[in-house]
Design a protein around this motif. Structure first.
Motif, PDB file in Angstrom:
ATOM      1  N   PHE A   1       0.845  -1.188   0.000  1.00  0.00           N
ATOM      2  CA  PHE A   1       0.000   0.000   0.000  1.00  0.00           C
ATOM      3  C   PHE A   1       0.883   1.242   0.000  1.00  0.00           C
ATOM      4  O   PHE A   1       1.948   1.254   0.626  1.00  0.00           O
ATOM      5  CB  PHE A   1      -0.878   0.042   1.252  1.00  0.00           C
ATOM      6  CG  PHE A   1      -1.916  -1.041   1.334  1.00  0.00           C
ATOM      7  CD1 PHE A   1      -3.239  -0.784   1.023  1.00  0.00           C
ATOM      8  CD2 PHE A   1      -1.570  -2.332   1.743  1.00  0.00           C
ATOM      9  CE1 PHE A   1      -4.203  -1.772   1.113  1.00  0.00           C
ATOM     10  CE2 PHE A   1      -2.527  -3.326   1.836  1.00  0.00           C
ATOM     11  CZ  PHE A   1      -3.843  -3.051   1.522  1.00  0.00           C
TER      12      PHE A   1
ATOM     13  N   HIS B   1      -2.422  -0.951  -3.944  1.00  0.00           N
ATOM     14  CA  HIS B   1      -3.401   0.112  -3.746  1.00  0.00           C
ATOM     15  C   HIS B   1      -2.679   1.389  -3.354  1.00  0.00           C
ATOM     16  O   HIS B   1      -1.700   1.358  -2.604  1.00  0.00           O
ATOM     17  CB  HIS B   1      -4.420  -0.244  -2.661  1.00  0.00           C
ATOM     18  CG  HIS B   1      -5.494   0.791  -2.529  1.00  0.00           C
ATOM     19  ND1 HIS B   1      -6.594   0.843  -3.360  1.00  0.00           N
ATOM     20  CD2 HIS B   1      -5.610   1.871  -1.693  1.00  0.00           C
ATOM     21  CE1 HIS B   1      -7.352   1.874  -3.024  1.00  0.00           C
ATOM     22  NE2 HIS B   1      -6.777   2.512  -2.035  1.00  0.00           N
TER      23      HIS B   1
ATOM     24  N   HIS C   1      -3.519   5.264  -1.789  1.00  0.00           N
ATOM     25  CA  HIS C   1      -4.461   6.235  -1.218  1.00  0.00           C
ATOM     26  C   HIS C   1      -3.849   7.623  -1.345  1.00  0.00           C
ATOM     27  O   HIS C   1      -2.699   7.841  -0.939  1.00  0.00           O
ATOM     28  CB  HIS C   1      -4.759   5.950   0.250  1.00  0.00           C
ATOM     29  CG  HIS C   1      -5.666   6.968   0.858  1.00  0.00           C
ATOM     30  ND1 HIS C   1      -7.015   7.005   0.606  1.00  0.00           N
ATOM     31  CD2 HIS C   1      -5.408   8.041   1.668  1.00  0.00           C
ATOM     32  CE1 HIS C   1      -7.564   8.021   1.251  1.00  0.00           C
ATOM     33  NE2 HIS C   1      -6.611   8.669   1.882  1.00  0.00           N
TER      34      HIS C   1
ATOM     35  N   SER D   1      -5.362   0.470  -8.415  1.00  0.00           N
ATOM     36  CA  SER D   1      -6.472   0.703  -7.494  1.00  0.00           C
ATOM     37  C   SER D   1      -6.156   1.960  -6.669  1.00  0.00           C
ATOM     38  O   SER D   1      -5.104   2.038  -6.022  1.00  0.00           O
ATOM     39  CB  SER D   1      -6.643  -0.511  -6.576  1.00  0.00           C
ATOM     40  OG  SER D   1      -7.643  -0.278  -5.608  1.00  0.00           O
TER      41      SER D   1
ATOM     42  N   SER E   1      -7.698   5.246  -4.081  1.00  0.00           N
ATOM     43  CA  SER E   1      -8.751   5.824  -3.248  1.00  0.00           C
ATOM     44  C   SER E   1      -8.363   7.235  -2.840  1.00  0.00           C
ATOM     45  O   SER E   1      -7.196   7.620  -2.893  1.00  0.00           O
ATOM     46  CB  SER E   1      -9.001   4.984  -1.986  1.00  0.00           C
ATOM     47  OG  SER E   1      -7.844   4.931  -1.170  1.00  0.00           O
TER      48      SER E   1
ATOM     49  N   LEU F   1      -9.572  -0.131   3.951  1.00  0.00           N
ATOM     50  CA  LEU F   1      -8.715  -0.541   2.835  1.00  0.00           C
ATOM     51  C   LEU F   1      -7.998  -1.859   3.127  1.00  0.00           C
ATOM     52  O   LEU F   1      -7.867  -2.714   2.239  1.00  0.00           O
ATOM     53  CB  LEU F   1      -7.684   0.551   2.538  1.00  0.00           C
ATOM     54  CG  LEU F   1      -8.214   1.853   1.946  1.00  0.00           C
ATOM     55  CD1 LEU F   1      -7.085   2.864   1.802  1.00  0.00           C
ATOM     56  CD2 LEU F   1      -8.889   1.600   0.589  1.00  0.00           C
ATOM     57  N   SER F   2      -7.523  -2.014   4.350  1.00  0.00           N
ATOM     58  CA  SER F   2      -6.810  -3.230   4.707  1.00  0.00           C
ATOM     59  C   SER F   2      -7.679  -4.455   4.474  1.00  0.00           C
ATOM     60  O   SER F   2      -7.196  -5.495   4.004  1.00  0.00           O
ATOM     61  CB  SER F   2      -6.373  -3.168   6.169  1.00  0.00           C
ATOM     62  OG  SER F   2      -5.654  -4.324   6.534  1.00  0.00           O
TER      63      SER F   2
ATOM     64  N   CYS G   1     -10.610  -4.389   2.487  1.00  0.00           N
ATOM     65  CA  CYS G   1     -11.164  -4.383   1.130  1.00  0.00           C
ATOM     66  C   CYS G   1     -10.189  -4.930   0.093  1.00  0.00           C
ATOM     67  O   CYS G   1     -10.562  -5.726  -0.775  1.00  0.00           O
ATOM     68  CB  CYS G   1     -11.578  -2.955   0.766  1.00  0.00           C
ATOM     69  SG  CYS G   1     -12.361  -2.785  -0.853  1.00  0.00           S
ATOM     70  N   ILE G   2      -8.936  -4.506   0.172  1.00  0.00           N
ATOM     71  CA  ILE G   2      -7.964  -4.899  -0.851  1.00  0.00           C
ATOM     72  C   ILE G   2      -7.596  -6.375  -0.721  1.00  0.00           C
ATOM     73  O   ILE G   2      -7.073  -6.976  -1.664  1.00  0.00           O
ATOM     74  CB  ILE G   2      -6.710  -3.999  -0.775  1.00  0.00           C
ATOM     75  CG1 ILE G   2      -7.114  -2.528  -0.886  1.00  0.00           C
ATOM     76  CG2 ILE G   2      -5.728  -4.322  -1.880  1.00  0.00           C
ATOM     77  CD1 ILE G   2      -7.964  -2.197  -2.117  1.00  0.00           C
TER      78      ILE G   2
ATOM     79  N   CYS H   1     -15.582  -4.923   5.675  1.00  0.00           N
ATOM     80  CA  CYS H   1     -14.714  -3.765   5.453  1.00  0.00           C
ATOM     81  C   CYS H   1     -15.177  -2.591   6.313  1.00  0.00           C
ATOM     82  O   CYS H   1     -14.358  -1.884   6.918  1.00  0.00           O
ATOM     83  CB  CYS H   1     -14.732  -3.370   3.981  1.00  0.00           C
ATOM     84  SG  CYS H   1     -14.072  -4.627   2.869  1.00  0.00           S
TER      85      CYS H   1
END
Length: 270
Positions: A6, A121, A123, A143, A145, A233-234, A236-237, A245
């Motif tokens: 991430f 991912h 962010h 991905s 966010s 996120l932890s 969801c991904i 989530c």
């Protein structure tokens, strides 16, 4: 199998809590998300900028101490960003003044962007790039966010390219519903709206789930939304169901509300 990677990109700041607290802590949306992801055991990289000052050195050291990879935390001439904060008896906070310092105008360089394109991912926190990084990463299939509530400037608002859009509506149910529907109408695949003490809900346009908060003795709500994002996120991904989530986000936010600042750290006097 390699661990998921991430990255959080954008703002950092020194949260300066005014009297009666009279203390400062390291914070910022992107920083808080990066630290909370690391605290959840995720491989977490932070991309941003600090000044060549004590606040910048403090930020770098604290991120590293919390397990965040700070290889891509740069230094620019100027001051490290800061925010003056008042905390109400309820634990809610008021942002009195913000100076974005060297975060203003920060851009990842070409090598940074190339690395960001390899992340599982990314962010994005506060950035004044008009959404350029968001669109670049999305075009590469990354991905991405962002919390749309952290950008007040219309030039930097936008959701195109986001895989997940987070928004905060406070405790206003009508505002929350409008936000959710707007994000979905704009084509965001997954919209998540937090509602302060009323909990949160999320929808992918087909399924919709809503949960309340986890009651705790609130000390300070600073960074609770960022912690929610990290927890969400932890989960969801890694492919967890949407309700789980939300629960992961809720639990991480609740934990953050039990201490001052966006993550546990030793405060410094003003």
């Amino acid at each position: 199998m390699r661990p998921l990677r991430f990255a959080a990109v954008g703002d950092n700041c020194i949260d300066r809590f005014r009297p009666p607290l009279s203390q400062s802590l390291v914070g910022g949306n992107a920083v808080n998300v990066a630290v909370q992801l690391a605290r959840l055991g995720r491989k977490s990289l932070y991309f941003g900028a600090v000044g060549p000052d004590a606040a910048g050195r403090r930020t770098r050291a604290l991120l590293a101490a919390n397990g965040v990879d700070v290889t891509y935390l740069g230094e620019r001439p100027g001051i490290t960003a800061y925010t003056d904060v008042d905390v109400l008896p309820s634990g809610d906070r008021i942002f009195v003044y913000e100076d974005f310092g060297v975060c203003a105008g920060y851009r990842p360089d070409d090598a940074d962007v190339a690395l960001l394109k390899t992340m599982d991912h990314v962010h994005i926190g506060w950035m004044d790039d008009g959404g350029a990084l968001r669109r670049t990463l999305a075009a590469a299939g990354v991905s991405v966010s962002q919390d749309i509530s952290v950008n007040a400037d219309p030039a930097n608002l936008g959701t195109d390219g986001l895989s997940i859009a987070f928004a905060s509506a406070g405790s206003h149910d009508d505002v929350a519903e409008i936000l959710l529907q707007r994000l979905l109408a704009e084509g965001v695949p997954l919209a998540v709206v937090t509602r302060g003490g009323k909990g949160s809900f999320a929808s992918d346009g087909v399924d919709r789930f809503e949960i309340g908060i986890r009651p705790v003795d609130v000390v300070d709500t600073t960074g609770a939304g960022d912690s929610f994002i990290a927890g969400f996120l932890s989960a969801c991904i890694t492919g967890q169901p949407l309700r789980q989530c939300l629960e992961a986000g809720r639990d991480q936010a609740a934990l953050t509300c039990t201490h001052v600042g966006g993550f546990p750290q030793e405060p410094q006097p003003l």
